[in-house]
Design a protein around this motif. Structure first.
Motif, mmCIF file in Angstrom:
data_model
loop_
_atom_site.group_PDB
_atom_site.id
_atom_site.type_symbol
_atom_site.label_atom_id
_atom_site.label_comp_id
_atom_site.label_asym_id
_atom_site.label_seq_id
_atom_site.Cartn_x
_atom_site.Cartn_y
_atom_site.Cartn_z
ATOM 1 N N GLU A 115 0.831 -1.210 0.000
ATOM 2 C CA GLU A 115 0.000 0.000 0.000
ATOM 3 C C GLU A 115 0.863 1.256 0.000
ATOM 4 O O GLU A 115 0.554 2.230 -0.688
ATOM 5 C CB GLU A 115 -0.945 0.007 1.212
ATOM 6 C CG GLU A 115 -2.144 -0.884 1.007
ATOM 7 C CD GLU A 115 -3.161 -0.758 2.127
ATOM 8 O OE1 GLU A 115 -4.163 -0.071 1.953
ATOM 9 O OE2 GLU A 115 -2.930 -1.360 3.186
ATOM 10 N N LYS A 119 0.124 3.347 -3.256
ATOM 11 C CA LYS A 119 -0.630 4.582 -3.005
ATOM 12 C C LYS A 119 0.299 5.789 -2.918
ATOM 13 O O LYS A 119 -0.131 6.892 -2.597
ATOM 14 C CB LYS A 119 -1.460 4.447 -1.724
ATOM 15 C CG LYS A 119 -2.567 3.409 -1.863
ATOM 16 C CD LYS A 119 -3.375 3.240 -0.600
ATOM 17 C CE LYS A 119 -4.461 2.180 -0.855
ATOM 18 N NZ LYS A 119 -5.161 1.776 0.368
ATOM 19 N N ASP A 153 -5.482 -9.388 -0.308
ATOM 20 C CA ASP A 153 -4.620 -8.422 0.381
ATOM 21 C C ASP A 153 -4.872 -8.388 1.886
ATOM 22 O O ASP A 153 -4.049 -7.881 2.650
ATOM 23 C CB ASP A 153 -4.806 -7.017 -0.209
ATOM 24 C CG ASP A 153 -6.246 -6.537 -0.116
ATOM 25 O OD1 ASP A 153 -7.163 -7.351 -0.364
ATOM 26 O OD2 ASP A 153 -6.462 -5.367 0.215
ATOM 27 N N LYS A 218 -3.763 -4.326 -8.388
ATOM 28 C CA LYS A 218 -5.112 -4.776 -8.045
ATOM 29 C C LYS A 218 -6.089 -3.638 -8.276
ATOM 30 O O LYS A 218 -5.726 -2.467 -8.136
ATOM 31 C CB LYS A 218 -5.130 -5.268 -6.595
ATOM 32 C CG LYS A 218 -5.840 -4.407 -5.592
ATOM 33 C CD LYS A 218 -5.813 -5.039 -4.221
ATOM 34 C CE LYS A 218 -6.270 -4.033 -3.177
ATOM 35 N NZ LYS A 218 -7.694 -3.742 -3.163
HETATM 36 MG MG MG Z 1 -7.396 -1.608 0.227
#
Ligand code: MG
Ligand code: ATP
Length: 358
Positions: A115, A119, A153, A218
């Motif tokens: 992440e 992100k 995840d 994803k």
């Molecule tokens: Mg998520």
């Protein structure tokens, strides 16, 4: 009356729900509603781990997720939908559980690492972000849930929940460390050592190009690569037309690659005409079918799935008072169940000193 086992799962309100949620978790939830006493958490505190500067957005997304739940067929008469921040026992349990998780253990969590990279969080993310897996352990254990349907995840987070449940049961309830996971409650433990339940596609890819390592990302609300369950047919059409396919295939007569190609990932998961998919994949490999035709088929398939959901969503959207009433009622039920767990946990930890009158 037979008591149904509890199921807990949910979503972070960082946007509307998408096809990845459908195959990864929502589809299972709708199917399991009759068998389990279901609790669906809208994890708005967790929304703040990446959106601390955007409260209005989180607020709107809480309502969006609730609408999506109702639209896909979560039935508020059977199941409980609730808002995380309004259930204080979860926050209290988070603090106690944080003592049972070694800090380096948190840092090794592969989902957190993914992440941070995907992100673009850099090295400036808040403590609360790193902490959210512990919070999520409390979400699950506060309901003493036995089943948790999630996408791939989430598996590392569920492993943490299993570890915390074992440690709590051993330390504070006197359960023998050699006990098998399924027997912890029967041996006097407070928390079941939960089971994950993965959906039929536990990691649906997004519609965009691969990352620098060549892996397809994803599908994710916050990565701008999702087809939402509330997208209208025009939007679905545009998204499928712009979908990443085999970049080396410039003409329909060029040989194409099916592997790692979102077009075919989507056909395999969503198209029920398996015979066509198999034949078309073969023709695609040989350069005997165009992207345009394959995409057109996919658009029809996806619109067929999404459109009834979108229509039901529009009906609920026209009556937000009803949606808020459903959320309030669900949150009250969640407070009752988790309040009881917190009392039992405090008793087990010998930290219950008196009974309050209110
Ligand atoms: Mg998520
Ligand atoms: P965000 O981008 O904010 O992380 P998200 O799209 O990853 O959002 P979450 O709220 O983190 O969604 O995840 C909710 C549930 O949906 C989890 O159980 C997760 O595993 C599942 N899920 C999310 N994306 C997918 C996907 N692409 N395929 C399968 N399951 C998914």
């Amino acid at each position: 009356m037979q008591i149904k086992p509890r199921l807990l799962t949910g979503d972070t309100p960082t946007g509307r729900l998408h096809l990845g949620h459908w195959v990864g978790s929502l589809e299972n939830r709708v199917l399991l509603q009759k068998q389990y006493d279901c609790y669906f958490i809208i994890a708005n505190v967790q929304g703040f781990t990446t959106r601390w500067d955007r409260p209005a957005e989180v607020h709107q997304n809480v309502l969006d997720v609730a609408l999506d739940y109702l639209a896909v067929g979560i039935d508020p008469k059977q199941s409980t939908i609730f808002i995380q921040s309004e259930v204080p026992a979860i926050a209290e349990l988070t603090l106690f559980f944080s003592m049972l998780v070694p800090f380096p253990r948190l840092m090794r969590n592969p989902t957190i690492k993914d992440e941070v990279r995907d992100k673009g969080l850099g090295d400036n993310y808040p403590v609360g972000f790193l902490f959210y897996p512990v919070h999520q352990v409390a979400d699950i254990l506060a309901f003493r849930a036995e089943l948790v349907p999630v996408g791939e995840d989430q598996v590392p987070h569920l492993e943490l929940a299993r570890e915390v449940a074992r440690r709590f049961n051993q330390l504070y309830c006197g359960v023998d460390p050699h006990t098998e996971d399924k027997d912890y409650v029967a041996r006097g433990g407070l928390f079941p050592v939960i089971e994950a339940k993965l959906g039929r596609a536990c990691r649906l890819v997004g519609i965009g190009a691969p990352n620098a390592d060549g892996n397809l990302l994803k599908m994710s609300k916050s990565l701008n690569n999702a087809i939402f369950l509330s997208d209208d047919p025009d939007t679905v059409t545009k998204k499928v037309k712009s979908m990443y396919t085999d970049p080396k295939r410039l003409r329909p007569t060029d040989k194409g690659t099916v592997e790692n190609n979102p077009l075919w990932v989507f056909h395999e998961i969503f198209n029920s005409d398996k015979v066509w998919v198999q034949e078309a994949e073969e023709r695609y490999r040989q350069g005997a079918i165009g992207d345009v035709e394959c995409k057109k088929r996919l658009i029809d398939v996806l619109v067929g799935i999404i459109e009834p959901v979108r229509q039901r969503r529009l009906q609920y959207e026209a009556d937000m008072q009803q949606v808020l009433a459903i959320l309030q009622e669900g949150t009250e039920r969640a407070r009752a169940v988790t309040g009881e767990t917190l009392q039992l946990a405090k008793q087990a930890m010998q930290q219950q000193y008196f009974y309050f009158r209110t």
